[in-house]
Write a protein that holds these residues in place. Structure first.
Motif, PDB file in Angstrom:
ATOM      1  N   HIS A 278      86.213  63.333 -19.668  1.00 28.57           N
ATOM      2  CA  HIS A 278      85.817  64.272 -18.623  1.00 28.57           C
ATOM      3  C   HIS A 278      86.592  63.913 -17.366  1.00 28.57           C
ATOM      4  N   PHE A 279      86.340  64.646 -16.239  1.00 27.47           N
ATOM      5  CA  PHE A 279      87.009  64.276 -14.992  1.00 27.47           C
ATOM      6  C   PHE A 279      86.034  63.699 -13.973  1.00 27.47           C
ATOM      7  N   PHE A 280      84.771  63.499 -14.374  1.00 31.21           N
ATOM      8  CA  PHE A 280      83.813  62.775 -13.545  1.00 31.21           C
ATOM      9  C   PHE A 280      82.699  62.248 -14.436  1.00 31.21           C
ATOM     10  N   CYS A 281      81.844  61.408 -13.880  1.00 29.64           N
ATOM     11  CA  CYS A 281      80.779  60.776 -14.660  1.00 29.64           C
ATOM     12  C   CYS A 281      79.583  61.710 -14.787  1.00 29.64           C
ATOM     13  N   ASP A 282      79.637  62.586 -15.752  1.00 26.83           N
ATOM     14  CA  ASP A 282      78.484  63.423 -16.066  1.00 26.83           C
ATOM     15  C   ASP A 282      77.659  62.702 -17.128  1.00 26.83           C
ATOM     16  N   ILE A 283      76.410  63.114 -17.289  1.00 25.78           N
ATOM     17  CA  ILE A 283      75.489  62.383 -18.154  1.00 25.78           C
ATOM     18  C   ILE A 283      75.924  62.409 -19.617  1.00 25.78           C
ATOM     19  N   LEU A 284      76.231  63.584 -20.137  1.00 25.28           N
ATOM     20  CA  LEU A 284      76.559  63.695 -21.563  1.00 25.28           C
ATOM     21  C   LEU A 284      77.839  62.944 -21.936  1.00 25.28           C
ATOM     22  N   PRO A 285      78.949  63.091 -21.190  1.00 24.51           N
ATOM     23  CA  PRO A 285      80.143  62.297 -21.514  1.00 24.51           C
ATOM     24  C   PRO A 285      79.897  60.793 -21.420  1.00 24.51           C
ATOM     25  N   ALA A 286      79.068  60.361 -20.464  1.00 22.89           N
ATOM     26  CA  ALA A 286      78.784  58.933 -20.315  1.00 22.89           C
ATOM     27  C   ALA A 286      78.021  58.398 -21.513  1.00 22.89           C
ATOM     28  N   MET A 287      77.101  59.187 -22.055  1.00 22.14           N
ATOM     29  CA  MET A 287      76.324  58.732 -23.210  1.00 22.14           C
ATOM     30  C   MET A 287      77.195  58.521 -24.443  1.00 22.14           C
ATOM     31  N   LYS A 288      78.287  59.271 -24.542  1.00 18.82           N
ATOM     32  CA  LYS A 288      79.170  59.141 -25.705  1.00 18.82           C
ATOM     33  C   LYS A 288      79.880  57.790 -25.760  1.00 18.82           C
ATOM     34  N   LEU A 289      79.865  57.050 -24.641  1.00 14.44           N
ATOM     35  CA  LEU A 289      80.545  55.753 -24.591  1.00 14.44           C
ATOM     36  C   LEU A 289      79.639  54.606 -25.015  1.00 14.44           C
ATOM     37  N   SER A 290      78.383  54.911 -25.290  1.00 11.13           N
ATOM     38  CA  SER A 290      77.416  53.844 -25.574  1.00 11.13           C
ATOM     39  C   SER A 290      77.639  53.221 -26.954  1.00 11.13           C
ATOM     40  N   CYS A 291      77.262  51.944 -27.058  1.00 15.60           N
ATOM     41  CA  CYS A 291      77.379  51.212 -28.329  1.00 15.60           C
ATOM     42  C   CYS A 291      76.201  51.528 -29.258  1.00 15.60           C
ATOM     43  N   ILE A 292      75.117  52.034 -28.713  1.00 16.77           N
ATOM     44  CA  ILE A 292      73.897  52.195 -29.504  1.00 16.77           C
ATOM     45  C   ILE A 292      73.620  53.681 -29.754  1.00 16.77           C
ATOM     46  N   ASP A 293      72.659  53.923 -30.618  1.00 21.71           N
ATOM     47  CA  ASP A 293      72.234  55.286 -30.908  1.00 21.71           C
ATOM     48  C   ASP A 293      71.561  55.877 -29.658  1.00 21.71           C
ATOM     49  N   THR A 294      72.038  57.022 -29.210  1.00 21.00           N
ATOM     50  CA  THR A 294      71.526  57.627 -27.966  1.00 21.00           C
ATOM     51  C   THR A 294      70.655  58.857 -28.240  1.00 21.00           C
ATOM     52  N   THR A 295      70.101  58.934 -29.447  1.00 23.89           N
ATOM     53  CA  THR A 295      69.292  60.106 -29.794  1.00 23.89           C
ATOM     54  C   THR A 295      68.123  60.287 -28.834  1.00 23.89           C
ATOM     55  N   VAL A 296      67.419  59.191 -28.545  1.00 24.06           N
ATOM     56  CA  VAL A 296      66.270  59.275 -27.635  1.00 24.06           C
ATOM     57  C   VAL A 296      66.725  59.726 -26.246  1.00 24.06           C
ATOM     58  N   ASN A 297      67.839  59.170 -25.779  1.00 23.20           N
ATOM     59  CA  ASN A 297      68.361  59.550 -24.469  1.00 23.20           C
ATOM     60  C   ASN A 297      68.772  61.015 -24.440  1.00 23.20           C
ATOM     61  N   GLU A 298      69.346  61.486 -25.548  1.00 25.72           N
ATOM     62  CA  GLU A 298      69.747  62.891 -25.617  1.00 25.72           C
ATOM     63  C   GLU A 298      68.531  63.814 -25.590  1.00 25.72           C
ATOM     64  N   ILE A 299      67.465  63.395 -26.248  1.00 31.69           N
ATOM     65  CA  ILE A 299      66.233  64.189 -26.237  1.00 31.69           C
ATOM     66  C   ILE A 299      65.650  64.237 -24.819  1.00 31.69           C
ATOM     67  N   ILE A 300      65.622  63.059 -24.165  1.00 35.01           N
ATOM     68  CA  ILE A 300      65.128  63.009 -22.783  1.00 35.01           C
ATOM     69  C   ILE A 300      65.968  63.909 -21.886  1.00 35.01           C
ATOM     70  N   ASN A 301      67.281  63.806 -22.039  1.00 32.06           N
ATOM     71  CA  ASN A 301      68.187  64.615 -21.219  1.00 32.06           C
ATOM     72  C   ASN A 301      67.961  66.109 -21.456  1.00 32.06           C
ATOM     73  N   PHE A 302      67.775  66.493 -22.734  1.00 34.36           N
ATOM     74  CA  PHE A 302      67.574  67.907 -23.067  1.00 34.36           C
ATOM     75  C   PHE A 302      66.255  68.419 -22.489  1.00 34.36           C
ATOM     76  N   VAL A 303      65.192  67.634 -22.630  1.00 33.51           N
ATOM     77  CA  VAL A 303      63.872  68.053 -22.135  1.00 33.51           C
ATOM     78  C   VAL A 303      63.893  68.199 -20.615  1.00 33.51           C
TER      79      VAL A 303
END
Length: 298
Positions: free
Chosen positions: A164-189
């Motif tokens: 991306h060209f800035f630190c948005d939430i979704l692109p930042a989560m893609k860099l994580s070492c762990i499963d971000t399913t819970v974070n994605e659900i929180i973000n979506f809600v």
């Protein structure tokens, strides 16, 4: 991981100079337009009304979050692989929450229009200075309180290249070492709430507005009432459609090109629409500009 590198528009390498020129012009127009709106409303006593108080806040919020993202993007177009620290990334994410604040500010403006058209005789009593400040504080508090950025920025990161060209939430989560399913659900809600709740309130406001306008006997009166809401409706449609597409679309539909296009729309185009729509389509603001220019010339 303490530093990140933005991929940005590197895939459009042959067009980067053109993109730099276009984005720089749009960024300059956005800042200049919003600063002019704030200045004109501040110095012209004819515009010292609640609706223009809310427009000052909206223009100011646009002016705050564009410098957080656009200068870094312009820099990346001229010099590749410039790193940003984790603290810098956190700062970008924190200030970009202004996008959520704008959702609620547009709702407040819709409420203002609703009171002005549906209950004009009690408008000054209902929308008092105290209520204006309370509505503004409420929009800022809910907007910042609904940001899930703090939850995601402290994830363990194994990659440093942000698509991306800035630190948005979704692109930042893609860099994580762990499963971000819970974070994605929180973000979506949270995104669903931040977008749909204001949209629902705006919809209710316009149901009341339209029902009132249809009861106006004069065609001239109906046209004037609709014209009052035209600028706000334009901003609502552009803002909410971009936000909904960016944060509520299924993950399987994500593509880098589409994400970049959407991000350019709500980081550059939407902030530019604020001064354009509210000045070129607003007779009172245009008259105030003419008075200011006339005073300076004389």
């Amino acid at each position: 991981m303490t530093e990140f590198i933005f991929l940005g528009f590197s895939r459009f390498h042959e067009h980067q100079i053109t993109l730099f020129a276009v984005f720089l012009i749009l960024y300059t127009l956005t800042l200049a337009g919003n600063v002019i709106i704030v200045t004109i409303i501040h110095i012209d006593r004819h515009l010292h009304m609640p609706i223009y108080f809310f427009l000052i806040i909206l223009a100011s919020s646009e002016t705050v979050y564009t410098p957080v993202t656009i200068p870094r993007m312009l820099s990346s177009l001229t010099a590749q692989n410039q790193p940003i620290s984790l603290a810098g990334c956190t700062t970008q994410m924190f200030f970009f929450v202004t996008l959520a604040i704008n959702c609620f500010l547009l709702t407040v403006v819709g409420y203002d229009h609703c009171v002005a058209i549906c209950n004009p005789l009690r408008y000054t009593l209902i929308i008092s200075k105290r209520v204006c400040v309370q509505l503004m504080c409420g929009a800022f508090s809910i907007g910042h309180g609904s940001c899930p950025g703090d939850i995601h920025i402290y994830l363990p990161f194994c990659h440093r290249v942000v698509g991306h060209f800035f630190c948005d939430i979704l692109p930042a989560m893609k860099l994580s070492c762990i499963d971000t399913t819970v974070n994605e659900i929180i973000n979506f809600v949270v995104s669903l709430s931040v977008i749909l709740v204001p949209m629902g309130l705006v919809f209710i406001s316009y149901v009341l507005i339209i029902s009132t306008i249809l009861n106006i006997a004069s065609a001239v009166g109906q046209k004037k009432a609709f014209a009052t809401c035209a600028s706000h409706l334009t901003m609502v449609m552009v803002h909410y459609s971009c936000a909904s597409t960016a944060y509520l679309k299924p993950k399987s539909e994500n593509s880098v090109e589409q994400d970049l296009l959407l991000s350019v729309t709500y980081t550059i185009i939407t902030p530019l629409l604020n001064p354009v729509v509210y000045s070129l389509r607003n007779k009172e603001v245009k008259d105030a500009l003419r008075r200011a220019v006339g005073r300076n010339i004389s």
